[in-house]
Design a protein around this motif. Structure first.
Motif, PDB file in Angstrom:
ATOM      1  N   PRO A 113       0.824  -1.220   0.000  1.00 43.78           N
ATOM      2  CA  PRO A 113       0.000   0.000   0.000  1.00 43.78           C
ATOM      3  C   PRO A 113       0.854   1.263   0.000  1.00 43.78           C
ATOM      4  O   PRO A 113       1.997   1.248   0.442  1.00 43.78           O
ATOM      5  N   VAL A 114       0.278   2.348  -0.504  1.00 49.58           N
ATOM      6  CA  VAL A 114       0.982   3.628  -0.466  1.00 49.58           C
ATOM      7  C   VAL A 114       1.083   4.099   0.983  1.00 49.58           C
ATOM      8  O   VAL A 114       0.256   3.742   1.819  1.00 49.58           O
ATOM      9  N   ALA A 115       2.110   4.894   1.259  1.00 49.27           N
ATOM     10  CA  ALA A 115       2.257   5.473   2.595  1.00 49.27           C
ATOM     11  C   ALA A 115       1.033   6.325   2.888  1.00 49.27           C
ATOM     12  O   ALA A 115       0.468   6.952   1.998  1.00 49.27           O
ATOM     13  N   ARG A 116       0.585   6.312   4.130  1.00 52.04           N
ATOM     14  CA  ARG A 116      -0.644   7.026   4.480  1.00 52.04           C
ATOM     15  C   ARG A 116      -0.683   7.366   5.948  1.00 52.04           C
ATOM     16  O   ARG A 116       0.094   6.872   6.745  1.00 52.04           O
ATOM     17  N   LYS A 117      -1.640   8.217   6.295  1.00 54.07           N
ATOM     18  CA  LYS A 117      -1.964   8.507   7.691  1.00 54.07           C
ATOM     19  C   LYS A 117      -3.475   8.624   7.776  1.00 54.07           C
ATOM     20  O   LYS A 117      -4.159   8.611   6.752  1.00 54.07           O
ATOM     21  N   PHE A 118      -4.001   8.703   8.983  1.00 49.53           N
ATOM     22  CA  PHE A 118      -5.449   8.776   9.226  1.00 49.53           C
ATOM     23  C   PHE A 118      -6.166   7.496   8.766  1.00 49.53           C
ATOM     24  O   PHE A 118      -7.290   7.538   8.292  1.00 49.53           O
ATOM     25  N   HIS A 119      -5.517   6.343   8.903  1.00 50.14           N
ATOM     26  CA  HIS A 119      -6.064   5.063   8.469  1.00 50.14           C
ATOM     27  C   HIS A 119      -6.421   4.194   9.677  1.00 50.14           C
ATOM     28  O   HIS A 119      -6.161   4.569  10.813  1.00 50.14           O
ATOM     29  N   SER A 120      -7.017   3.040   9.414  1.00 45.25           N
ATOM     30  CA  SER A 120      -7.287   2.047  10.456  1.00 45.25           C
ATOM     31  C   SER A 120      -6.443   0.817  10.178  1.00 45.25           C
ATOM     32  O   SER A 120      -6.257   0.419   9.028  1.00 45.25           O
ATOM     33  N   ILE A 121      -5.944   0.227  11.258  1.00 43.78           N
ATOM     34  CA  ILE A 121      -5.206  -1.021  11.145  1.00 43.78           C
ATOM     35  C   ILE A 121      -5.501  -1.829  12.406  1.00 43.78           C
ATOM     36  O   ILE A 121      -5.527  -1.284  13.505  1.00 43.78           O
ATOM     37  N   GLU A 137      -4.538 -15.098  12.640  1.00 48.22           N
ATOM     38  CA  GLU A 137      -3.271 -15.224  13.361  1.00 48.22           C
ATOM     39  C   GLU A 137      -2.158 -14.594  12.534  1.00 48.22           C
ATOM     40  O   GLU A 137      -2.026 -14.871  11.348  1.00 48.22           O
ATOM     41  N   ASN A 138      -1.384 -13.745  13.162  1.00 52.78           N
ATOM     42  CA  ASN A 138      -0.212 -13.123  12.551  1.00 52.78           C
ATOM     43  C   ASN A 138      -0.522 -12.264  11.323  1.00 52.78           C
ATOM     44  O   ASN A 138       0.285 -12.170  10.403  1.00 52.78           O
ATOM     45  N   GLN A 139      -1.705 -11.650  11.296  1.00 54.40           N
ATOM     46  CA  GLN A 139      -2.057 -10.756  10.203  1.00 54.40           C
ATOM     47  C   GLN A 139      -2.700  -9.495  10.757  1.00 54.40           C
ATOM     48  O   GLN A 139      -3.245  -9.499  11.857  1.00 54.40           O
ATOM     49  N   VAL A 140      -2.623  -8.426   9.970  1.00 54.74           N
ATOM     50  CA  VAL A 140      -3.360  -7.202  10.265  1.00 54.74           C
ATOM     51  C   VAL A 140      -4.048  -6.742   8.981  1.00 54.74           C
ATOM     52  O   VAL A 140      -3.594  -7.047   7.876  1.00 54.74           O
ATOM     53  N   ILE A 141      -5.171  -6.046   9.149  1.00 60.07           N
ATOM     54  CA  ILE A 141      -5.873  -5.437   8.023  1.00 60.07           C
ATOM     55  C   ILE A 141      -5.698  -3.927   8.138  1.00 60.07           C
ATOM     56  O   ILE A 141      -5.782  -3.369   9.226  1.00 60.07           O
ATOM     57  N   MET A 142      -5.471  -3.284   6.991  1.00 60.61           N
ATOM     58  CA  MET A 142      -5.352  -1.836   6.953  1.00 60.61           C
ATOM     59  C   MET A 142      -6.257  -1.300   5.846  1.00 60.61           C
ATOM     60  O   MET A 142      -6.328  -1.882   4.768  1.00 60.61           O
ATOM     61  N   PHE A 143      -6.954  -0.211   6.147  1.00 54.12           N
ATOM     62  CA  PHE A 143      -7.748   0.436   5.108  1.00 54.12           C
ATOM     63  C   PHE A 143      -7.906   1.903   5.423  1.00 54.12           C
ATOM     64  O   PHE A 143      -7.653   2.361   6.533  1.00 54.12           O
ATOM     65  N   GLY A 144      -8.338   2.637   4.401  1.00 55.42           N
ATOM     66  CA  GLY A 144      -8.573   4.057   4.556  1.00 55.42           C
ATOM     67  C   GLY A 144      -7.293   4.850   4.665  1.00 55.42           C
ATOM     68  O   GLY A 144      -6.187   4.334   4.505  1.00 55.42           O
ATOM     69  N   GLY A 145      -7.462   6.128   4.888  1.00 53.64           N
ATOM     70  CA  GLY A 145      -6.334   7.011   5.075  1.00 53.64           C
ATOM     71  C   GLY A 145      -6.144   7.968   3.919  1.00 53.64           C
ATOM     72  O   GLY A 145      -6.898   7.979   2.943  1.00 53.64           O
ATOM     73  N   ALA A 146      -5.125   8.786   4.050  1.00 56.44           N
ATOM     74  CA  ALA A 146      -4.788   9.778   3.040  1.00 56.44           C
ATOM     75  C   ALA A 146      -3.279   9.990   3.069  1.00 56.44           C
ATOM     76  O   ALA A 146      -2.618   9.675   4.046  1.00 56.44           O
ATOM     77  N   TYR A 147      -2.766  10.515   1.975  1.00 56.52           N
ATOM     78  CA  TYR A 147      -1.358  10.892   1.920  1.00 56.52           C
ATOM     79  C   TYR A 147      -1.262  12.347   1.482  1.00 56.52           C
ATOM     80  O   TYR A 147      -2.166  12.872   0.841  1.00 56.52           O
ATOM     81  N   PHE A 148      -0.183  12.986   1.871  1.00 50.57           N
ATOM     82  CA  PHE A 148      -0.013  14.392   1.542  1.00 50.57           C
ATOM     83  C   PHE A 148       0.706  14.526   0.210  1.00 50.57           C
ATOM     84  O   PHE A 148       1.780  13.972   0.009  1.00 50.57           O
ATOM     85  N   ASN A 149       0.116  15.265  -0.712  1.00 49.10           N
ATOM     86  CA  ASN A 149       0.723  15.541  -2.008  1.00 49.10           C
ATOM     87  C   ASN A 149       1.293  16.955  -1.959  1.00 49.10           C
ATOM     88  O   ASN A 149       0.533  17.928  -1.969  1.00 49.10           O
ATOM     89  N   PRO A 150       2.630  17.087  -1.873  1.00 48.26           N
ATOM     90  CA  PRO A 150       3.218  18.421  -1.731  1.00 48.26           C
ATOM     91  C   PRO A 150       3.008  19.317  -2.954  1.00 48.26           C
ATOM     92  O   PRO A 150       2.898  20.530  -2.815  1.00 48.26           O
ATOM     93  N   ALA A 171     -13.910  -1.083  13.726  1.00 50.22           N
ATOM     94  CA  ALA A 171     -13.817  -2.250  14.606  1.00 50.22           C
ATOM     95  C   ALA A 171     -14.089  -3.481  13.780  1.00 50.22           C
ATOM     96  O   ALA A 171     -14.757  -3.426  12.752  1.00 50.22           O
ATOM     97  N   ILE A 172     -13.529  -4.600  14.191  1.00 54.66           N
ATOM     98  CA  ILE A 172     -13.770  -5.850  13.489  1.00 54.66           C
ATOM     99  C   ILE A 172     -13.883  -6.973  14.520  1.00 54.66           C
ATOM    100  O   ILE A 172     -13.234  -6.931  15.565  1.00 54.66           O
ATOM    101  N   THR A 173     -14.750  -7.923  14.227  1.00 52.90           N
ATOM    102  CA  THR A 173     -14.866  -9.113  15.056  1.00 52.90           C
ATOM    103  C   THR A 173     -14.884 -10.325  14.141  1.00 52.90           C
ATOM    104  O   THR A 173     -15.310 -10.246  12.999  1.00 52.90           O
TER     105      THR A 173
END
Length: 74
Positions: free
Chosen positions: A4-12, A17-30, A70-72
């Motif tokens: 994934p592209v570098a980002r902030k304001f995301h959820s992870i 087992e031994n995994q994470v999910i990441m979604f959302g966010g934004a990146y700054f375009n200078p 949140a995830i269950t």
């Protein structure tokens, strides 16, 4: 992309087992001097394989950032 592209304001959060999910966010375009939303894809990082992959079975209805999540497993 294989990651994934570098980002902030995301959820992870932990997933299976031994995994994470990441979604959302934004990146700054200078050059535009503003944040750009990332796409609606969900990414999984597998710590056993040490690699990112797209979760093909789920897509966010629209890109999002500054959100709560949140995830269950049921």
């Amino acid at each position: 992309l294989d990651f994934p592209v570098a980002r902030k304001f995301h959820s992870i959060f932990p997933f299976h087992e031994n995994q994470v999910i990441m979604f959302g966010g934004a990146y700054f375009n200078p050059s535009l001097n503003r944040h750009i939303l990332v796409n609606e894809r969900l990414w999984i990082f597998d710590f056993n394989k040490f690699e990112w992959s797209i979760l093909p079975s789920l897509v966010m209805p629209r890109p999002t950032y500054f959100h709560a999540a949140a995830i269950t497993e049921v």
